[in-house]
Scaffold this active site. Sequence first.
Site, PDB file in Angstrom:
ATOM      1  N   HIS A 251       0.814  -1.195   0.000  1.00 21.80           N
ATOM      2  CA  HIS A 251       0.000   0.000   0.000  1.00 21.80           C
ATOM      3  C   HIS A 251       0.846   1.242   0.000  1.00 21.80           C
ATOM      4  O   HIS A 251       0.431   2.302  -0.431  1.00 21.80           O
ATOM      5  CB  HIS A 251      -0.761   0.013   1.320  1.00 21.80           C
ATOM      6  CG  HIS A 251      -2.161  -0.256   1.145  1.00 21.80           C
ATOM      7  ND1 HIS A 251      -3.129   0.635   1.442  1.00 21.80           N
ATOM      8  CD2 HIS A 251      -2.756  -1.341   0.635  1.00 21.80           C
ATOM      9  CE1 HIS A 251      -4.274   0.110   1.156  1.00 21.80           C
ATOM     10  NE2 HIS A 251      -4.089  -1.078   0.663  1.00 21.80           N
TER      11      HIS A 251
HETATM   12  N1  LIG Z   1     -12.678  -9.102   0.187  1.00 16.17           N
HETATM   13  C1  LIG Z   1     -13.668  -8.283  -0.192  1.00 16.17           C
HETATM   14  N2  LIG Z   1     -14.740  -8.776  -0.857  1.00 16.17           N
HETATM   15  C2  LIG Z   1     -15.741  -7.952  -1.262  1.00 16.17           C
HETATM   16  N3  LIG Z   1     -15.752  -6.625  -1.030  1.00 16.17           N
HETATM   17  C3  LIG Z   1     -14.721  -6.092  -0.353  1.00 16.17           C
HETATM   18  C4  LIG Z   1     -13.615  -6.874   0.089  1.00 16.17           C
HETATM   19  N4  LIG Z   1     -12.728  -6.052   0.706  1.00 16.17           N
HETATM   20  C5  LIG Z   1     -13.256  -4.808   0.635  1.00 16.17           C
HETATM   21  N5  LIG Z   1     -14.445  -4.829   0.014  1.00 16.17           N
HETATM   22  C6  LIG Z   1     -15.320  -3.692  -0.286  1.00 16.17           C
HETATM   23  O1  LIG Z   1     -14.484  -2.578  -0.574  1.00 16.17           O
HETATM   24  C7  LIG Z   1     -14.931  -1.459   0.161  1.00 16.17           C
HETATM   25  C8  LIG Z   1     -13.764  -0.549   0.490  1.00 16.17           C
HETATM   26  O2  LIG Z   1     -13.220  -0.075  -0.704  1.00 16.17           O
HETATM   27  P1  LIG Z   1     -11.948   0.888  -0.685  1.00 16.17           P
HETATM   28  O3  LIG Z   1     -11.665   1.238  -2.090  1.00 16.17           O
HETATM   29  O4  LIG Z   1     -12.126   1.945   0.320  1.00 16.17           O
HETATM   30  O5  LIG Z   1     -10.850  -0.101  -0.264  1.00 16.17           O
HETATM   31  P2  LIG Z   1      -9.957  -0.101   1.036  1.00 16.17           P
HETATM   32  O6  LIG Z   1     -10.593  -0.963   2.047  1.00 16.17           O
HETATM   33  O7  LIG Z   1      -9.598   1.273   1.397  1.00 16.17           O
HETATM   34  O8  LIG Z   1      -8.780  -0.870   0.427  1.00 16.17           O
HETATM   35  P3  LIG Z   1      -7.367  -0.936   1.002  1.00 16.17           P
HETATM   36  O9  LIG Z   1      -7.227  -2.347   1.452  1.00 16.17           O
HETATM   37  O10 LIG Z   1      -6.580  -0.571  -0.203  1.00 16.17           O
HETATM   38  O11 LIG Z   1      -7.289   0.064   2.075  1.00 16.17           O
HETATM   39  C9  LIG Z   1     -15.585  -2.043   1.381  1.00 16.17           C
HETATM   40  O12 LIG Z   1     -16.569  -1.160   1.873  1.00 16.17           O
HETATM   41  C10 LIG Z   1     -16.177  -3.360   0.900  1.00 16.17           C
HETATM   42  O13 LIG Z   1     -17.506  -3.214   0.435  1.00 16.17           O
END
Ligand SMILES: Nc1ncnc2c1ncn2[C@@H]1O[C@H](COP(=O)(O)OP(=O)(O)OP(=O)(O)O)[C@@H](O)[C@H]1O
Lengths: 129, 211
Positions: free
Chosen positions: A9
């Site tokens: 990240h």
């Molecule tokens: N393994 C997964 N399967 C399905 N949906 C997921 C999964 N992981 C995260 N999500 C979805 O992605 C959303 C978050 O998206 P975002 O782009 O903010 O990613 P993030 O969590 O910030 O990623 P990072 O791991 O890069 O920090 C969550 O609210 C969820 O709905």
Amino acid sequence: MLSILILSHSPDIARGLKEMCLQMISGDVTIEAVGGTKEGNLGIDAELVLNKLQELMANSDGVVVLGDIGSTILAAKNALNMLGFPANVCIADAPLVEGAVVASVEASLGSPLQEVVKKAEEVKSLNKL
Amino acid sequence: MMYDANYFRRFIEIFAKYLEENKEYLTRLDAAIGDGDHGINMDRGAKAALDRLSSTNPKTPGEIMRTVGMALLSSVGGAAGPLYGTIFMRMSLAFGNRDKIDDKNLATALEQALLGIKGLGKAEVGDKTMVDVWEPVVNFLKENIENGRTLPEICEEVVALAEERMKATIPLQARKGRASYLGERSIGHQDPGATSSYYFFRSLCEAIGGR
Ligand SMILES: Nc1ncnc2c1ncn2[C@@H]1O[C@H](COP(=O)(O)OP(=O)(O)OP(=O)(O)O)[C@@H](O)[C@H]1O
Ligand SMILES: [Mg+2]
């Protein structure tokens, strides 16, 4: 010759870990690292992961991919899906820092892909104390 | 009903508009249980998608979806990049080189997209992710379309169901993605990815002009 693809990240972690791994190896291994978004913020550029992976596949006998949290692994799995699950690429289910160092050393010793992945995954149960 | 390239362009434009208008809202939701970037990520992704659509001008529904998928992969930056990237790439594959998509093709493509995100992220319904919206909505669409109804006929129900399932993520504890690191602290907040997925289905419906 194998290659190691480090995904983080954080652009700083990616860069720093690549440096750490390069310091540990003697033999012939390519180490690449992708970290952060296009703008250099925290995150991952999944298209760049795909392109790097293709490049490493073309220029080595196999690629071991290691990532840190969540989306780096999703980016790697997505790339594998899009490339039709190439046999010479493996994602190691290992902690990023220790896994990458161990994989780099093992690959520089000339071990085959599966052995490198296995060694990297074994660090999950490594005791530090 | 048949859906042509113009329909899918309209869909992307409406989706992008919702993501822009709700950028702060999505980011606030993500700040509560994640790293506060979902709104910024999705808005950036949608703008990149619109840019690529106007610079490469793809002609078929499949090419449009592929262009959007690649743009999201390269620009979203978080977990949503590979997840939404997979959705659009899978839909593109399912559309192939058809000029027009019928309701059955559309339902199949959405089902492929759902299988794609479940395969990628390993989330099941109840894990507090976008799958909580996707699975019930796709099942509803599939069942109704198999029974001879068309998307325009069931749009109101699709949007209502998506909204209901989005809200139903509030009491859940996150078991996938970054929010899962928070354990019980994730309870009481609506999932950002489920929320952007609600906009996805709402846009798909509004692009018909039936809503
Ligand atoms: N393994 C997964 N399967 C399905 N949906 C997921 C999964 N992981 C995260 N999500 C979805 O992605 C959303 C978050 O998206 P975002 O782009 O903010 O990613 P993030 O969590 O910030 O990623 P990072 O791991 O890069 O920090 C969550 O609210 C969820 O709905
Ligand atoms: Mg986030």
